[in-house]
Design an enzyme around this catalytic site. Structure first.
Site, PDB file in Angstrom:
ATOM      1  N   ARG A   1      -8.188  -7.804  10.689  1.00 50.91           N
ATOM      2  CA  ARG A   1      -8.315  -8.826   9.635  1.00 50.91           C
ATOM      3  C   ARG A   1      -9.285  -9.918  10.077  1.00 50.91           C
ATOM      4  NH1 ARG A   1      -2.517  -8.067   9.092  1.00 50.91           N
ATOM      5  NH2 ARG A   1      -2.397  -6.191   7.812  1.00 50.91           N
TER       6      ARG A   1
ATOM      7  N   CYS B   1     -10.141  -7.395  15.823  1.00 45.46           N
ATOM      8  CA  CYS B   1      -9.113  -7.629  14.791  1.00 45.46           C
ATOM      9  C   CYS B   1      -9.419  -6.886  13.497  1.00 45.46           C
ATOM     10  CB  CYS B   1      -9.014  -9.117  14.496  1.00 45.46           C
ATOM     11  SG  CYS B   1      -7.761  -9.510  13.271  1.00 45.46           S
TER      12      CYS B   1
ATOM     13  N   LYS C   1      -0.422   5.965   7.652  1.00 45.65           N
ATOM     14  CA  LYS C   1      -1.385   6.128   8.733  1.00 45.65           C
ATOM     15  C   LYS C   1      -1.600   7.633   8.930  1.00 45.65           C
ATOM     16  CE  LYS C   1      -0.766   1.676   9.592  1.00 45.65           C
ATOM     17  NZ  LYS C   1      -0.708   0.836   8.372  1.00 45.65           N
TER      18      LYS C   1
ATOM     19  N   CYS D   1      -3.964 -17.379  14.748  1.00 44.88           N
ATOM     20  CA  CYS D   1      -3.511 -16.610  15.909  1.00 44.88           C
ATOM     21  C   CYS D   1      -3.707 -17.461  17.154  1.00 44.88           C
ATOM     22  CB  CYS D   1      -4.328 -15.331  16.070  1.00 44.88           C
ATOM     23  SG  CYS D   1      -3.832 -14.026  14.943  1.00 44.88           S
TER      24      CYS D   1
ATOM     25  N   ASP E   1     -10.052   0.384  13.399  1.00 46.52           N
ATOM     26  CA  ASP E   1     -10.464   0.311  11.997  1.00 46.52           C
ATOM     27  C   ASP E   1     -11.966   0.033  11.908  1.00 46.52           C
ATOM     28  OD1 ASP E   1      -7.899   0.775  11.030  1.00 46.52           O
ATOM     29  OD2 ASP E   1      -7.376  -1.355  11.078  1.00 46.52           O
TER      30      ASP E   1
ATOM     31  N   ARG F   1       7.401   0.236   1.850  1.00 51.50           N
ATOM     32  CA  ARG F   1       7.263  -0.899   2.754  1.00 51.50           C
ATOM     33  C   ARG F   1       6.121  -1.805   2.313  1.00 51.50           C
ATOM     34  NH1 ARG F   1       5.531   3.953   4.560  1.00 51.50           N
ATOM     35  NH2 ARG F   1       4.026   4.150   6.250  1.00 51.50           N
TER      36      ARG F   1
ATOM     37  N   ASP G   1      -5.909   4.388  10.344  1.00 58.38           N
ATOM     38  CA  ASP G   1      -5.559   3.840   9.040  1.00 58.38           C
ATOM     39  C   ASP G   1      -6.805   3.925   8.172  1.00 58.38           C
ATOM     40  OD1 ASP G   1      -4.259   2.551   7.004  1.00 58.38           O
ATOM     41  OD2 ASP G   1      -3.847   0.718   8.123  1.00 58.38           O
TER      42      ASP G   1
ATOM     43  N   ARG H   1       0.819  -1.223   0.000  1.00 60.06           N
ATOM     44  CA  ARG H   1       0.000   0.000   0.000  1.00 60.06           C
ATOM     45  C   ARG H   1       0.842   1.258   0.000  1.00 60.06           C
ATOM     46  NH1 ARG H   1      -3.403   0.009   5.098  1.00 60.06           N
ATOM     47  NH2 ARG H   1      -4.293   1.913   4.251  1.00 60.06           N
ATOM     48  N   TYR H   2       2.061   1.166   0.547  1.00 57.59           N
ATOM     49  CA  TYR H   2       2.933   2.331   0.660  1.00 57.59           C
ATOM     50  C   TYR H   2       4.201   2.049  -0.143  1.00 57.59           C
ATOM     51  CZ  TYR H   2      -0.121   2.839   4.753  1.00 57.59           C
ATOM     52  OH  TYR H   2      -1.201   2.921   5.581  1.00 57.59           O
TER      53      TYR H   2
ATOM     54  N   CYS I   1      -8.533 -11.795  18.559  1.00 59.89           N
ATOM     55  CA  CYS I   1      -8.982 -10.544  19.167  1.00 59.89           C
ATOM     56  C   CYS I   1     -10.299 -10.136  18.525  1.00 59.89           C
ATOM     57  CB  CYS I   1      -7.950  -9.452  18.939  1.00 59.89           C
ATOM     58  SG  CYS I   1      -6.323  -9.904  19.563  1.00 59.89           S
TER      59      CYS I   1
END
Ligand SMILES: *Cc1c(COP(=O)(O)O)cnc(C)c1O
Length: 360
Positions: free
Chosen positions: A124, A122, A328, A115, A284, A106, A321, A102-103, A119
């Protein structure tokens, strides 16, 4: 007596085998919650709790901040028009499956969908705990080729799922291949293992991390001071001794850490544990997370107060984000944010305007 098989299996893998997943065991961790309340939500979003993380929960507290992060909540099934499955459009920024670019400088590698703890907030949630739909690990030669062909990428962020759930040999192969790319200048791991599964931070893992040629940054996610438990602190010491540079990306979560004393304890506790607070994220806009989303207006007020009460080392950047931004977006310090009754309107450094809906 342990069977030979058990003796060979490292403690962290046994901890993973003992994760709480079934509705009755999960419901027992919150007063008034029944297994039946959880069945529908578990069909949509999986849950898993390591014995360590579960041990941090006070099962008599209906508002326990650890439970709020990991116990499924029927409100996850509420649909809200301002939320999306993939609000950052990660699926459309994958030139190679599992490689998100996206950037310009990086790239992020999704190396597993697994995981230790799922969470509830999350980012994702669409992928977490799902059978893999194609990770960068499954397409490693293509991902490495892409990185070679894009020398502007100087950092790879290894994420997932949690990359530290990969077995040592798989992780060693991945990290060594990345470490051997001359275009990469440093590597970053994104992992919640220090918080949820500190037994994974074995001497063998630390030896592997210490053996890399590039500086290795490990960004983790402590969201509440109670997560800085003795086992976690010991794991962080082992990582530091291995030369890993530690930082924290917390998420501002309603009822978990959106208060001054909690954030103050968290940030000072992180520094005392050798972990530099890096980001505090506004959550998010992910389907199934609305009940945990705090208000950016409260976040801004808290950051102002924290700046009066914390040293500079303890102060993270408060950021969000949003799809289409060049990085960000900073909300604090120096964020250009206008609050209306329903939205935070954020002006990016390039003058473009982004809108973030406030929780109702
Ligand atoms: C957040 C993110 C990064 C890293 O951003 P930093 O601001 O450097 O922490 C890199 N790639 C993707 C796709 C990201 O979402």
């Amino acid at each position: 007596m342990e069977s030979p098989n058990q003796a060979q299996c490292p403690q962290w893998q046994r901890d993973l085998q003992q994760c709480l997943r079934d509705p009755a065991a999960l419901a027992a961790l919150r007063p008034g919650l029944s297994a039946a309340d959880l069945e529908a939500v578990l069909r949509r979003f999986p849950a898993s709790l390591t014995p360590h993380y579960a041990s941090l929960i006070d099962p008599t507290d209906p508002a326990d901040p650890i439970a709020a992060q990991c116990l499924p909540d029927p409100r996850e099934l509420d649909a809200h028009p301002w939320l999306a499955e993939d609000p950052l459009a990660e699926e459309t920024h994958q030139p190679v499956p599992g490689l998100i670019h996206r950037y310009p400088d990086r790239a992020l590698l999704l190396v597993t969908t697994r995981c230790a703890v799922y969470c509830r907030h999350c980012t994702r949630k669409r992928l977490a705990g799902r059978p893999s739909l194609g990770t960068a690990l499954e397409h490693l030669p293509a991902a490495l080729d892409y990185l070679r062909q894009h020398p502007a990428i100087q950092e790879v962020l290894v994420s997932g799922g949690d990359p530290l759930l990969l077995p040592d040999e798989v992780l060693a192969n991945l990290l060594r291949q990345l470490d051997s790319l001359p275009t990469l200048r440093w590597l970053r791991l994104a992992t919640r293992v220090p918080v949820v599964l500190p037994s994974r931070l074995t001497p063998a893992l630390c030896d592997l991390l210490a053996s890399l040629g590039r500086p290795l940054y490990l960004n983790t996610q402590f969201n509440h001071p109670r997560e800085l438990a003795p086992a976690a602190l010991e794991g962080l010491v082992r990582l530091r001794r291995a030369g890993v540079i530690l930082a924290n990306q917390a998420v501002l979560l309603r009822g978990v850490n959106d208060s001054l004393p909690v954030l103050k304890d968290l940030m000072n506790g992180l520094l005392a544990a050798g972990v530099r607070p890096y980001y505090l994220f506004q959550a998010d806009l992910v389907q199934g997370t609305e009940h945990l989303r705090s208000d950016p207006a409260l976040g801004l007020t808290l950051m102002d107060r924290l700046s009066e009460e914390l040293g500079g080392m303890a102060l993270p950047r408060f950021a969000v984000d949003l799809q289409g931004a060049r990085g960000k977006l900073t909300l604090w310090p120096h964020g250009k944010v206008e609050l209306t009754a329903t939205e935070a309107i954020i002006e990016a450094p390039d003058g473009r305007v982004f809108r973030y809906p406030r929780p109702r």
